[in-house]
Write a protein that holds these residues in place. Structure first.
Motif, PDB file in Angstrom:
ATOM      1  N   LYS A  79      57.723  37.534  -6.456  1.00  0.00           N
ATOM      2  CA  LYS A  79      56.517  36.708  -6.858  1.00  0.00           C
ATOM      3  C   LYS A  79      55.441  37.391  -7.334  1.00  0.00           C
ATOM      4  CE  LYS A  79      53.940  32.945  -5.670  1.00  0.00           C
ATOM      5  NZ  LYS A  79      53.919  31.706  -6.388  1.00  0.00           N
ATOM      6  N   ARG A  80      54.988  37.089  -8.354  1.00  0.00           N
ATOM      7  CA  ARG A  80      54.070  37.884  -9.235  1.00  0.00           C
ATOM      8  C   ARG A  80      52.501  37.086  -8.800  1.00  0.00           C
ATOM      9  NH1 ARG A  80      54.534  40.561 -13.956  1.00  0.00           N
ATOM     10  NH2 ARG A  80      56.506  39.896 -14.144  1.00  0.00           N
ATOM     11  N   LYS A  81      51.788  38.188  -8.621  1.00  0.00           N
ATOM     12  CA  LYS A  81      50.258  37.827  -8.063  1.00  0.00           C
ATOM     13  C   LYS A  81      49.308  38.717  -8.843  1.00  0.00           C
ATOM     14  CE  LYS A  81      47.366  36.097  -5.362  1.00  0.00           C
ATOM     15  NZ  LYS A  81      47.039  34.602  -5.601  1.00  0.00           N
ATOM     16  N   ASN A  82      48.415  38.492  -9.700  1.00  0.00           N
ATOM     17  CA  ASN A  82      47.215  39.106 -10.018  1.00  0.00           C
ATOM     18  C   ASN A  82      46.328  39.456  -8.880  1.00  0.00           C
ATOM     19  OD1 ASN A  82      48.213  38.991 -12.755  1.00  0.00           O
ATOM     20  ND2 ASN A  82      47.186  37.118 -12.785  1.00  0.00           N
ATOM     21  N   ILE A  83      45.836  40.733  -8.789  1.00  0.00           N
ATOM     22  CA  ILE A  83      44.869  41.163  -7.969  1.00  0.00           C
ATOM     23  C   ILE A  83      43.591  42.018  -8.696  1.00  0.00           C
ATOM     24  CG2 ILE A  83      46.404  41.626  -5.927  1.00  0.00           C
ATOM     25  CD1 ILE A  83      46.355  44.490  -6.619  1.00  0.00           C
TER      26      ILE A  83
ATOM     27  N   PRO B 167      38.598  47.283  -7.667  1.00  0.00           N
ATOM     28  CA  PRO B 167      37.278  48.083  -8.316  1.00  0.00           C
ATOM     29  C   PRO B 167      37.824  49.249  -9.148  1.00  0.00           C
ATOM     30  CG  PRO B 167      36.917  48.024  -5.866  1.00  0.00           C
ATOM     31  CD  PRO B 167      38.329  47.649  -6.270  1.00  0.00           C
ATOM     32  N   VAL B 168      36.928  49.494 -10.297  1.00  0.00           N
ATOM     33  CA  VAL B 168      37.642  50.351 -11.481  1.00  0.00           C
ATOM     34  C   VAL B 168      37.913  51.703 -10.613  1.00  0.00           C
ATOM     35  CG1 VAL B 168      36.729  51.503 -13.321  1.00  0.00           C
ATOM     36  CG2 VAL B 168      36.374  49.031 -13.127  1.00  0.00           C
ATOM     37  N   ASP B 169      36.868  52.268  -9.814  1.00  0.00           N
ATOM     38  CA  ASP B 169      37.200  53.625  -9.065  1.00  0.00           C
ATOM     39  C   ASP B 169      38.300  53.556  -8.391  1.00  0.00           C
ATOM     40  OD1 ASP B 169      35.790  51.943  -7.235  1.00  0.00           O
ATOM     41  OD2 ASP B 169      35.031  53.602  -6.214  1.00  0.00           O
ATOM     42  N   THR B 170      38.642  52.561  -7.887  1.00  0.00           N
ATOM     43  CA  THR B 170      40.090  52.536  -7.184  1.00  0.00           C
ATOM     44  C   THR B 170      41.266  52.705  -7.954  1.00  0.00           C
ATOM     45  OG1 THR B 170      39.039  51.178  -5.220  1.00  0.00           O
ATOM     46  CG2 THR B 170      41.254  51.245  -5.927  1.00  0.00           C
ATOM     47  N   LEU B 171      41.055  51.812  -9.030  1.00  0.00           N
ATOM     48  CA  LEU B 171      42.278  52.013 -10.156  1.00  0.00           C
ATOM     49  C   LEU B 171      42.375  53.442 -10.610  1.00  0.00           C
ATOM     50  CD1 LEU B 171      42.022  48.681 -11.993  1.00  0.00           C
ATOM     51  CD2 LEU B 171      43.824  49.230 -10.416  1.00  0.00           C
ATOM     52  N   GLN B 172      41.386  54.084 -11.062  1.00  0.00           N
ATOM     53  CA  GLN B 172      41.484  55.253 -11.348  1.00  0.00           C
ATOM     54  C   GLN B 172      42.045  56.335 -10.540  1.00  0.00           C
ATOM     55  OE1 GLN B 172      37.055  55.937 -12.063  1.00  0.00           O
ATOM     56  NE2 GLN B 172      37.444  55.129 -14.221  1.00  0.00           N
TER      57      GLN B 172
ATOM     58  N   GLN C 285      52.912  61.565  -9.003  1.00  0.00           N
ATOM     59  CA  GLN C 285      54.126  61.158  -8.397  1.00  0.00           C
ATOM     60  C   GLN C 285      55.181  60.931  -9.407  1.00  0.00           C
ATOM     61  OE1 GLN C 285      54.490  58.638  -4.879  1.00  0.00           O
ATOM     62  NE2 GLN C 285      52.798  59.702  -3.836  1.00  0.00           N
ATOM     63  N   GLY C 286      54.546  60.864 -10.882  1.00  0.00           N
ATOM     64  CA  GLY C 286      55.666  60.550 -11.754  1.00  0.00           C
ATOM     65  C   GLY C 286      56.128  59.221 -11.927  1.00  0.00           C
ATOM     66  N   LYS C 287      55.094  58.181 -11.560  1.00  0.00           N
ATOM     67  CA  LYS C 287      55.294  56.760 -11.461  1.00  0.00           C
ATOM     68  C   LYS C 287      54.263  55.979 -12.162  1.00  0.00           C
ATOM     69  CE  LYS C 287      57.276  56.466  -6.641  1.00  0.00           C
ATOM     70  NZ  LYS C 287      57.012  56.006  -5.423  1.00  0.00           N
ATOM     71  N   SER C 288      54.730  54.772 -12.768  1.00  0.00           N
ATOM     72  CA  SER C 288      53.670  53.989 -13.270  1.00  0.00           C
ATOM     73  C   SER C 288      52.494  53.467 -12.407  1.00  0.00           C
ATOM     74  CB  SER C 288      54.163  52.784 -14.179  1.00  0.00           C
ATOM     75  OG  SER C 288      54.727  52.002 -13.093  1.00  0.00           O
ATOM     76  N   LEU C 289      51.562  53.175 -12.646  1.00  0.00           N
ATOM     77  CA  LEU C 289      50.576  52.562 -11.614  1.00  0.00           C
ATOM     78  C   LEU C 289      51.104  51.436 -11.158  1.00  0.00           C
ATOM     79  CD1 LEU C 289      47.826  52.397 -10.451  1.00  0.00           C
ATOM     80  CD2 LEU C 289      47.071  51.327 -12.574  1.00  0.00           C
ATOM     81  N   LYS C 290      51.559  50.416 -11.791  1.00  0.00           N
ATOM     82  CA  LYS C 290      52.404  49.172 -11.177  1.00  0.00           C
ATOM     83  C   LYS C 290      53.408  49.664 -10.131  1.00  0.00           C
ATOM     84  CE  LYS C 290      55.071  45.086 -12.786  1.00  0.00           C
ATOM     85  NZ  LYS C 290      56.034  45.243 -11.682  1.00  0.00           N
ATOM     86  N   ASN C 291      54.148  50.529 -10.367  1.00  0.00           N
ATOM     87  CA  ASN C 291      55.352  50.851  -9.346  1.00  0.00           C
ATOM     88  C   ASN C 291      54.497  51.528  -8.193  1.00  0.00           C
ATOM     89  OD1 ASN C 291      57.469  53.286  -8.675  1.00  0.00           O
ATOM     90  ND2 ASN C 291      58.504  51.378  -9.168  1.00  0.00           N
ATOM     91  N   PHE C 292      53.589  52.296  -8.450  1.00  0.00           N
ATOM     92  CA  PHE C 292      53.045  53.174  -7.297  1.00  0.00           C
ATOM     93  C   PHE C 292      52.479  52.156  -6.405  1.00  0.00           C
ATOM     94  CE2 PHE C 292      49.302  55.460  -5.492  1.00  0.00           C
ATOM     95  CZ  PHE C 292      50.090  56.310  -4.845  1.00  0.00           C
ATOM     96  N   ILE C 293      51.691  51.334  -6.989  1.00  0.00           N
ATOM     97  CA  ILE C 293      50.911  50.187  -6.136  1.00  0.00           C
ATOM     98  C   ILE C 293      52.109  49.483  -5.434  1.00  0.00           C
ATOM     99  CG2 ILE C 293      49.347  48.114  -6.028  1.00  0.00           C
ATOM    100  CD1 ILE C 293      47.839  49.550  -8.148  1.00  0.00           C
ATOM    101  N   GLU C 294      53.164  48.889  -6.043  1.00  0.00           N
ATOM    102  CA  GLU C 294      54.091  47.942  -5.559  1.00  0.00           C
ATOM    103  C   GLU C 294      54.946  48.851  -4.224  1.00  0.00           C
ATOM    104  OE1 GLU C 294      55.208  45.309  -9.233  1.00  0.00           O
ATOM    105  OE2 GLU C 294      56.787  47.238  -8.824  1.00  0.00           O
TER     106      GLU C 294
END
Length: 69
Positions: free
Chosen positions: A8-12, A15-20, A29-38
């Motif tokens: 299921k796709r969900k937009n979240i 905060p900018v500092d959290t994303l940074q 860890q050599g991962k994309s941000l998307k993969n890391f968060i998932e």
């Protein structure tokens, strides 16, 4: 592993500092941000036991156990 049928796709919004910070952790860890968060969210969800009561009453009132009510 997730398949196309059970995803299921969900937009979240974060905060900018959290994303940074998450981006830095992902790169480390050599991962994309998307993969890391998932990965973090899936691991966390798998550690939580969720119980769903068939009784809709928050207090567990037995009156709701009768389907006619």
């Amino acid at each position: 592993m997730a398949t196309a049928l059970n995803i299921k796709r969900k937009n979240i919004d974060l905060p900018v500092d959290t994303l940074q910070k998450l981006s830095i952790m992902a790169v480390a860890q050599g991962k994309s941000l998307k993969n890391f968060i998932e990965t973090i969210l899936i691991a966390k969800a798998n550690t939580v036991a969720v119980e769903v009561s068939e009784n809709p009453s928050p207090s567990g009132d037995p009156w709701f156990n009768d389907p006619e009510n």
